[in-house]
Design a protein around this motif. Sequence first.
Motif, mmCIF file in Angstrom:
data_model
loop_
_atom_site.group_PDB
_atom_site.id
_atom_site.type_symbol
_atom_site.label_atom_id
_atom_site.label_comp_id
_atom_site.label_asym_id
_atom_site.label_seq_id
_atom_site.Cartn_x
_atom_site.Cartn_y
_atom_site.Cartn_z
ATOM 1 N N TRP A 34 0.905 -71.999 3.396
ATOM 2 C CA TRP A 34 1.991 -71.818 2.426
ATOM 3 C C TRP A 34 2.132 -70.366 1.971
ATOM 4 O O TRP A 34 3.055 -70.026 1.253
ATOM 5 N N HIS A 35 1.233 -69.495 2.393
ATOM 6 C CA HIS A 35 1.363 -68.065 2.089
ATOM 7 C C HIS A 35 2.403 -67.405 3.009
ATOM 8 O O HIS A 35 2.728 -66.232 2.845
ATOM 9 N N THR A 36 2.936 -68.175 3.946
ATOM 10 C CA THR A 36 3.923 -67.682 4.906
ATOM 11 C C THR A 36 5.186 -67.216 4.187
ATOM 12 O O THR A 36 5.718 -67.912 3.322
ATOM 13 N N VAL A 37 5.668 -66.029 4.557
ATOM 14 C CA VAL A 37 6.914 -65.499 3.990
ATOM 15 C C VAL A 37 8.084 -66.112 4.747
ATOM 16 O O VAL A 37 8.092 -66.151 5.979
ATOM 17 N N LEU A 38 9.055 -66.598 4.007
ATOM 18 C CA LEU A 38 10.221 -67.243 4.609
ATOM 19 C C LEU A 38 11.234 -66.211 5.092
ATOM 20 O O LEU A 38 11.393 -65.154 4.479
ATOM 21 N N ALA A 39 11.933 -66.558 6.159
ATOM 22 C CA ALA A 39 12.969 -65.681 6.713
ATOM 23 C C ALA A 39 14.330 -66.111 6.177
ATOM 24 O O ALA A 39 14.556 -67.286 5.871
ATOM 25 N N ASP A 40 15.232 -65.160 6.074
ATOM 26 C CA ASP A 40 16.595 -65.449 5.650
ATOM 27 C C ASP A 40 17.176 -66.532 6.557
ATOM 28 O O ASP A 40 17.032 -66.484 7.778
ATOM 29 N N GLY A 41 17.790 -67.539 5.966
ATOM 30 C CA GLY A 41 18.412 -68.614 6.724
ATOM 31 C C GLY A 41 17.477 -69.751 7.094
ATOM 32 O O GLY A 41 17.902 -70.709 7.739
#
Length: 65
Positions: A46-53
């Motif tokens: 859950w430390h993963t950074v989300l990408a736009d879209g």
Amino acid sequence: MILLVNGEEAEVRDEITVEELVRDLGFPEKGIAVAVDWEVLPRSEWHTVLADGARVEVVTAVQGG
């Protein structure tokens, strides 16, 4: 940046992690599962950074009888 969260567009700050998104949207800390772009993401990631879209689905556990 814009994400699709549970089928609805959500504008969030850049470089938000899954954990931060879940917290900011008011989901409980326990009893939920998160999928990003159709793949279930283990809590350890859950430390993963989300990408736009990105498409994010947050599902809460429900007990029934």
